[in-house]
Motif scaffolding. Structure first.
Motif, PDB file in Angstrom:
ATOM      1  N   GLU A 114       0.835  -1.203   0.000  1.00 27.21           N
ATOM      2  CA  GLU A 114       0.000   0.000   0.000  1.00 27.21           C
ATOM      3  C   GLU A 114       0.867   1.249   0.000  1.00 27.21           C
ATOM      4  O   GLU A 114       0.607   2.204  -0.747  1.00 27.21           O
ATOM      5  N   ALA A 115       1.901   1.263   0.838  1.00 24.77           N
ATOM      6  CA  ALA A 115       2.785   2.427   0.910  1.00 24.77           C
ATOM      7  C   ALA A 115       3.497   2.668  -0.421  1.00 24.77           C
ATOM      8  O   ALA A 115       3.579   3.804  -0.907  1.00 24.77           O
ATOM      9  N   ILE A 116       3.997   1.611  -1.027  1.00 26.64           N
ATOM     10  CA  ILE A 116       4.692   1.746  -2.306  1.00 26.64           C
ATOM     11  C   ILE A 116       3.728   2.166  -3.409  1.00 26.64           C
ATOM     12  O   ILE A 116       4.043   3.035  -4.235  1.00 26.64           O
ATOM     13  N   ASP A 117       2.545   1.583  -3.423  1.00 25.60           N
ATOM     14  CA  ASP A 117       1.573   1.916  -4.473  1.00 25.60           C
ATOM     15  C   ASP A 117       1.168   3.381  -4.420  1.00 25.60           C
ATOM     16  O   ASP A 117       1.128   4.065  -5.452  1.00 25.60           O
ATOM     17  N   ILE A 118       0.862   3.877  -3.228  1.00 25.23           N
ATOM     18  CA  ILE A 118       0.395   5.256  -3.110  1.00 25.23           C
ATOM     19  C   ILE A 118       1.533   6.255  -3.276  1.00 25.23           C
ATOM     20  O   ILE A 118       1.402   7.231  -4.027  1.00 25.23           O
ATOM     21  N   GLU A 119       2.644   6.025  -2.592  1.00 22.01           N
ATOM     22  CA  GLU A 119       3.727   7.001  -2.607  1.00 22.01           C
ATOM     23  C   GLU A 119       4.562   6.925  -3.888  1.00 22.01           C
ATOM     24  O   GLU A 119       4.725   7.930  -4.595  1.00 22.01           O
ATOM     25  N   VAL A 120       5.112   5.761  -4.177  1.00 25.73           N
ATOM     26  CA  VAL A 120       6.057   5.636  -5.293  1.00 25.73           C
ATOM     27  C   VAL A 120       5.333   5.564  -6.632  1.00 25.73           C
ATOM     28  O   VAL A 120       5.583   6.373  -7.533  1.00 25.73           O
ATOM     29  N   HIS A 121       4.437   4.591  -6.777  1.00 18.33           N
ATOM     30  CA  HIS A 121       3.691   4.496  -8.037  1.00 18.33           C
ATOM     31  C   HIS A 121       2.817   5.735  -8.230  1.00 18.33           C
ATOM     32  O   HIS A 121       2.657   6.216  -9.361  1.00 18.33           O
ATOM     33  N   GLY A 122       2.276   6.265  -7.137  1.00 25.62           N
ATOM     34  CA  GLY A 122       1.453   7.461  -7.236  1.00 25.62           C
ATOM     35  C   GLY A 122       2.224   8.653  -7.760  1.00 25.62           C
ATOM     36  O   GLY A 122       1.762   9.349  -8.679  1.00 25.62           O
ATOM     37  N   PHE A 123       3.399   8.900  -7.207  1.00 24.35           N
ATOM     38  CA  PHE A 123       4.193  10.037  -7.666  1.00 24.35           C
ATOM     39  C   PHE A 123       4.664   9.829  -9.105  1.00 24.35           C
ATOM     40  O   PHE A 123       4.668  10.760  -9.916  1.00 24.35           O
ATOM     41  N   TYR A 124       5.053   8.596  -9.421  1.00 22.40           N
ATOM     42  CA  TYR A 124       5.450   8.289 -10.801  1.00 22.40           C
ATOM     43  C   TYR A 124       4.294   8.560 -11.758  1.00 22.40           C
ATOM     44  O   TYR A 124       4.481   9.167 -12.828  1.00 22.40           O
ATOM     45  N   ASN A 125       3.091   8.130 -11.380  1.00 16.86           N
ATOM     46  CA  ASN A 125       1.917   8.387 -12.218  1.00 16.86           C
ATOM     47  C   ASN A 125       1.696   9.878 -12.429  1.00 16.86           C
ATOM     48  O   ASN A 125       1.355  10.322 -13.534  1.00 16.86           O
ATOM     49  N   VAL A 126       1.869  10.650 -11.373  1.00 20.23           N
ATOM     50  CA  VAL A 126       1.676  12.098 -11.465  1.00 20.23           C
ATOM     51  C   VAL A 126       2.712  12.719 -12.400  1.00 20.23           C
ATOM     52  O   VAL A 126       2.386  13.565 -13.243  1.00 20.23           O
ATOM     53  N   VAL A 127       3.960  12.304 -12.258  1.00 21.38           N
ATOM     54  CA  VAL A 127       5.017  12.836 -13.130  1.00 21.38           C
ATOM     55  C   VAL A 127       4.721  12.510 -14.596  1.00 21.38           C
ATOM     56  O   VAL A 127       4.822  13.374 -15.483  1.00 21.38           O
ATOM     57  N   ARG A 128       4.334  11.262 -14.858  1.00 19.20           N
ATOM     58  CA  ARG A 128       4.057  10.854 -16.236  1.00 19.20           C
ATOM     59  C   ARG A 128       2.868  11.627 -16.815  1.00 19.20           C
ATOM     60  O   ARG A 128       2.873  11.996 -17.995  1.00 19.20           O
ATOM     61  N   ALA A 129       1.847  11.858 -15.997  1.00 20.79           N
ATOM     62  CA  ALA A 129       0.635  12.510 -16.497  1.00 20.79           C
ATOM     63  C   ALA A 129       0.800  14.016 -16.635  1.00 20.79           C
ATOM     64  O   ALA A 129       0.245  14.627 -17.554  1.00 20.79           O
ATOM     65  N   ALA A 130       1.555  14.626 -15.729  1.00 14.91           N
ATOM     66  CA  ALA A 130       1.626  16.088 -15.697  1.00 14.91           C
ATOM     67  C   ALA A 130       2.737  16.680 -16.555  1.00 14.91           C
ATOM     68  O   ALA A 130       2.630  17.836 -16.990  1.00 14.91           O
ATOM     69  N   THR A 131       3.798  15.930 -16.815  1.00 19.54           N
ATOM     70  CA  THR A 131       4.928  16.478 -17.564  1.00 19.54           C
ATOM     71  C   THR A 131       4.528  17.010 -18.938  1.00 19.54           C
ATOM     72  O   THR A 131       4.952  18.119 -19.322  1.00 19.54           O
ATOM     73  N   PRO A 132       3.723  16.301 -19.726  1.00 26.23           N
ATOM     74  CA  PRO A 132       3.327  16.856 -21.024  1.00 26.23           C
ATOM     75  C   PRO A 132       2.592  18.193 -20.903  1.00 26.23           C
ATOM     76  O   PRO A 132       2.785  19.089 -21.725  1.00 26.23           O
ATOM     77  N   ALA A 133       1.764  18.331 -19.876  1.00 30.77           N
ATOM     78  CA  ALA A 133       1.033  19.593 -19.689  1.00 30.77           C
ATOM     79  C   ALA A 133       1.984  20.723 -19.302  1.00 30.77           C
ATOM     80  O   ALA A 133       1.812  21.868 -19.750  1.00 30.77           O
ATOM     81  N   LEU A 134       2.987  20.425 -18.480  1.00 25.80           N
ATOM     82  CA  LEU A 134       3.972  21.446 -18.120  1.00 25.80           C
ATOM     83  C   LEU A 134       4.780  21.868 -19.351  1.00 25.80           C
ATOM     84  O   LEU A 134       5.031  23.059 -19.562  1.00 25.80           O
ATOM     85  N   LYS A 135       5.168  20.897 -20.159  1.00 26.97           N
ATOM     86  CA  LYS A 135       5.893  21.208 -21.390  1.00 26.97           C
ATOM     87  C   LYS A 135       5.061  22.096 -22.304  1.00 26.97           C
ATOM     88  O   LYS A 135       5.568  23.080 -22.873  1.00 26.97           O
ATOM     89  N   ALA A 136       3.793  21.758 -22.446  1.00 26.56           N
ATOM     90  CA  ALA A 136       2.917  22.514 -23.341  1.00 26.56           C
ATOM     91  C   ALA A 136       2.773  23.963 -22.898  1.00 26.56           C
ATOM     92  O   ALA A 136       2.546  24.854 -23.720  1.00 26.56           O
ATOM     93  N   GLY A 137       2.919  24.195 -21.594  1.00 31.57           N
ATOM     94  CA  GLY A 137       2.805  25.550 -21.067  1.00 31.57           C
ATOM     95  C   GLY A 137       4.111  26.304 -21.015  1.00 31.57           C
ATOM     96  O   GLY A 137       4.155  27.412 -20.489  1.00 31.57           O
ATOM     97  N   GLY A 138       5.173  25.693 -21.507  1.00 31.65           N
ATOM     98  CA  GLY A 138       6.472  26.363 -21.515  1.00 31.65           C
ATOM     99  C   GLY A 138       7.335  26.076 -20.310  1.00 31.65           C
ATOM    100  O   GLY A 138       8.377  26.708 -20.107  1.00 31.65           O
ATOM    101  N   GLY A 139       6.936  25.081 -19.508  1.00 30.13           N
ATOM    102  CA  GLY A 139       7.725  24.717 -18.328  1.00 30.13           C
ATOM    103  C   GLY A 139       6.884  24.762 -17.079  1.00 30.13           C
ATOM    104  O   GLY A 139       5.671  25.009 -17.119  1.00 30.13           O
ATOM    105  N   GLY A 140       7.526  24.535 -15.953  1.00 30.76           N
ATOM    106  CA  GLY A 140       6.809  24.546 -14.689  1.00 30.76           C
ATOM    107  C   GLY A 140       7.603  23.858 -13.602  1.00 30.76           C
ATOM    108  O   GLY A 140       8.813  23.669 -13.727  1.00 30.76           O
TER     109      GLY A 140
END
Length: 258
Positions: A114-140
């Protein structure tokens, strides 16, 4: 606000922004003049309260459901934020499980996963999902909420420390690889903060006066931290005032481990 803008147009997305520390962080962004989106896993009512508090500061806010272990839900929260505010400029990861306080050799497999799924996989999921949007906006900017246990080990707190320590490596990797797209990544290592997890464990009797006294012995400052002190560091790292800061850690822990 003065003539210097701390944040561009758009919004910050706070994963776990309806929780104890997360809600204070979200509100602090609003106080700094940023529009704010918060996510929640199950407590929609509390998320709506946070939104109303932030809107009362004169900025815009919204709440979106997102379980960080579900990539599709995260992608939807990112897309909804961009649709609502026009741009995503900062992402804060506060989400986490309530870790069992026990020695490493005594964890159950269920608690570990549970700890690994929420913390590690969760943060990885966020990075993968949000990076394209940050790039599209010129950074972040990504700001990860880590643990002061990365500085000095705290017995029985491994289910909090170990997953966050894995994320510290990911923060540095994002800073190194995505900096060419003007994307920054930093981490705030928190100590014993009088909010969220600490209050829950105190109510359960896990953290008693003796435990607090022993913690003070490992700190320079002999008091508990405030969630506003964590929020100040998070907001700084996400802001334009930290525009040349990436791949770093700031410990908001009263000098824990020195």
């Amino acid at each position: 606000m003065t003539g210097r803008r701390d944040f561009p147009e758009g919004a910050v997305l706070v994963f776990g922004g309806s929780g104890g520390i997360g809600s204070v962080i979200a509100r602090s962004f609003g106080e700094a003049g940023a529009n704010v989106a918060v996510t929640y896993r199950s407590n929609a009512a509390r998320a709506d309260e946070v939104v109303k508090e932030i809107e009362g500061l004169g900025v815009e806010a919204a709440a979106f459901a997102a379980d960080v272990t579900d990539r599709a839900q995260i992608e939807k929260a990112v897309a909804d934020t961009v649709a609502r505010f026009g741009r995503l400029h900062s992402v804060v990861f506060v989400a986490g499980a309530l870790p069992v306080q026990d020695y490493i050799t005594q964890y159950s497999d269920e608690a570990w996963h549970e700890a690994i799924d929420i913390e590690v996989h969760g943060f990885y999921n966020v990075v993968r999902a949000a990076t394209p949007a940050l790039k599209a906006g010129g950074g972040g900017s990504f700001v990860h909420l880590g643990s002061a246990g990365d500085i000095a080990w705290a017995n029985r707190d491994g289910l909090s420390v170990v997953p966050k320590a894995a994320n510290e490596a990911l923060v540095k990797g994002v800073a190194k690889e995505e900096g060419r797209f003007n994307i920054r990544a930093n981490s705030v290592l928190i100590g014993v903060i009088e909010a969220g997890m600490f209050l829950k464990f105190k109510e359960q009797g896990v953290f008693d006066d003796a435990w607090i006294k022993a913690t003070y012995a490992r700190q320079g400052l002999k008091r508990l931290g405030k969630p506003e002190e964590v929020a100040d560091a998070v907001v700084f790292l996400a802001s334009n005032r930290a525009s040349y800061v990436t791949g770093q850690q700031i410990a908001v822990a009263g000098g824990y481990g020195i």
